[in-house]
Write a protein that holds these residues in place. Structure first.
Motif, PDB file in Angstrom:
ATOM      1  N   LEU A 130      45.133  40.362  84.052  1.00  0.00           N
ATOM      2  CA  LEU A 130      46.520  40.619  83.665  1.00  0.00           C
ATOM      3  C   LEU A 130      46.579  41.859  82.783  1.00  0.00           C
ATOM      4  CD1 LEU A 130      49.481  39.437  83.531  1.00  0.00           C
ATOM      5  CD2 LEU A 130      48.760  38.405  81.368  1.00  0.00           C
ATOM      6  N   PHE A 131      47.457  42.816  83.125  1.00  0.00           N
ATOM      7  CA  PHE A 131      47.647  43.953  82.227  1.00  0.00           C
ATOM      8  C   PHE A 131      49.085  44.117  81.760  1.00  0.00           C
ATOM      9  CE2 PHE A 131      47.934  46.064  86.416  1.00  0.00           C
ATOM     10  CZ  PHE A 131      49.056  46.856  86.272  1.00  0.00           C
ATOM     11  N   LYS A 132      50.014  43.423  82.348  1.00  0.00           N
ATOM     12  CA  LYS A 132      51.403  43.397  81.876  1.00  0.00           C
ATOM     13  C   LYS A 132      51.941  41.995  82.079  1.00  0.00           C
ATOM     14  CE  LYS A 132      53.299  47.495  80.878  1.00  0.00           C
ATOM     15  NZ  LYS A 132      53.630  47.698  79.485  1.00  0.00           N
ATOM     16  N   ARG A 133      52.413  41.373  81.012  1.00  0.00           N
ATOM     17  CA  ARG A 133      52.964  40.020  81.090  1.00  0.00           C
ATOM     18  C   ARG A 133      54.474  40.092  80.881  1.00  0.00           C
ATOM     19  NH1 ARG A 133      50.276  37.472  77.125  1.00  0.00           N
ATOM     20  NH2 ARG A 133      48.845  36.463  78.536  1.00  0.00           N
ATOM     21  N   ASN A 134      55.203  39.422  81.776  1.00  0.00           N
ATOM     22  CA  ASN A 134      56.671  39.348  81.668  1.00  0.00           C
ATOM     23  C   ASN A 134      57.309  40.731  81.501  1.00  0.00           C
ATOM     24  OD1 ASN A 134      56.785  36.507  81.924  1.00  0.00           O
ATOM     25  ND2 ASN A 134      56.227  36.286  79.774  1.00  0.00           N
ATOM     26  N   SER A 170      66.093  42.341  87.150  1.00  0.00           N
ATOM     27  CA  SER A 170      66.591  41.439  86.106  1.00  0.00           C
ATOM     28  C   SER A 170      65.578  40.338  85.774  1.00  0.00           C
ATOM     29  CB  SER A 170      67.910  40.799  86.536  1.00  0.00           C
ATOM     30  OG  SER A 170      67.707  39.899  87.611  1.00  0.00           O
ATOM     31  N   VAL A 171      64.541  40.201  86.587  1.00  0.00           N
ATOM     32  CA  VAL A 171      63.525  39.173  86.343  1.00  0.00           C
ATOM     33  C   VAL A 171      62.229  39.818  85.868  1.00  0.00           C
ATOM     34  CG1 VAL A 171      64.508  37.580  88.047  1.00  0.00           C
ATOM     35  CG2 VAL A 171      62.708  39.157  88.732  1.00  0.00           C
ATOM     36  N   PRO A 172      61.432  39.090  85.076  1.00  0.00           N
ATOM     37  CA  PRO A 172      60.162  39.647  84.606  1.00  0.00           C
ATOM     38  C   PRO A 172      59.067  39.526  85.665  1.00  0.00           C
ATOM     39  CG  PRO A 172      60.502  37.479  83.658  1.00  0.00           C
ATOM     40  CD  PRO A 172      61.737  37.799  84.461  1.00  0.00           C
ATOM     41  N   TYR A 173      58.076  40.402  85.539  1.00  0.00           N
ATOM     42  CA  TYR A 173      56.943  40.437  86.456  1.00  0.00           C
ATOM     43  C   TYR A 173      55.642  40.445  85.663  1.00  0.00           C
ATOM     44  CZ  TYR A 173      60.358  41.641  90.019  1.00  0.00           C
ATOM     45  OH  TYR A 173      61.428  41.617  90.875  1.00  0.00           O
ATOM     46  N   PRO A 186      50.685  33.619  82.257  1.00  0.00           N
ATOM     47  CA  PRO A 186      49.499  33.296  81.457  1.00  0.00           C
ATOM     48  C   PRO A 186      49.818  33.322  79.977  1.00  0.00           C
ATOM     49  CG  PRO A 186      49.043  35.056  83.027  1.00  0.00           C
ATOM     50  CD  PRO A 186      50.517  34.803  83.048  1.00  0.00           C
ATOM     51  N   ASN A 187      49.140  32.523  79.203  1.00  0.00           N
ATOM     52  CA  ASN A 187      49.345  32.488  77.745  1.00  0.00           C
ATOM     53  C   ASN A 187      48.780  33.704  77.076  1.00  0.00           C
ATOM     54  OD1 ASN A 187      50.571  30.023  78.058  1.00  0.00           O
ATOM     55  ND2 ASN A 187      48.688  28.885  77.703  1.00  0.00           N
TER      56      ASN A 187
END
Length: 162
Positions: free
Chosen positions: A116-120, A51-54, A161-162
């Protein structure tokens, strides 16, 4: 040889101490710093709370003798049944293409990178997932790559990250 091992251990300790939101972090060493296309390290981890983003990251360690400013990787994300959820080609920029100045955190001639390759990202459900990484360069083997890995962090406003 002992100095290189000690520096590598120190650098690894410093980097692993900074990932307080990490639910998974693992590296695979590349034998003799020769990464063959046929060698595709896999990383299996468990997501307990879907249920939470990674945020998902590549971890890469190379030395200054690496012959390119970039690295193309293909990643495969699979669920616990082996079903492929996603595959994607990514380009990682390891050095400034004009100046050759290395990116990442360096100690001596070793450089660690976190991309980073996947945000949220929200996983489809709780369970085990596997990410497999394959180098996608023209050179086989690809020289001077020491290790590759992934980090999976629970996303929070502070580490998104933005």
């Amino acid at each position: 040889m002992k100095q290189t091992g000690l520096l590598l251990l120190l650098l690894t300790g410093l980097l692993t101490g900074c990932d307080s939101n990490a639910v998974f972090k693992e590296y695979t060493d590349i034998k003799d710093e020769k990464w063959y296309i046929k060698d595709a390290p896999s990383f299996t981890f468990e997501i307990k709370d879907a249920s939470v983003p990674y945020n998902l990251y590549y971890n890469l360690r190379n030395n200054l003798s690496y012959g390119y400013y970039n690295l193309y990787l293909t990643r495969y994300l699979r669920d616990s049944s082996g079903k492929e959820i996603e595959s994607k080609l990514d380009e990682l920029i390891l050095m400034d293409p004009k100046t050759g100045k290395p990116n990442g955190d360096g100690l001596g001639d070793l450089f660690d990178h976190k991309f980073l390759f996947k945000r949220n990202y929200r996983f489809p459900g709780p369970g085990k997932y596997t990410i497999q990484i394959r180098q996608y360069m023209r050179q086989d083997p690809l020289l001077n790559v020491q290790s590759v890995g992934i980090t999976v962090e629970q996303a929070t406003p502070a580490n998104s990250p933005n």
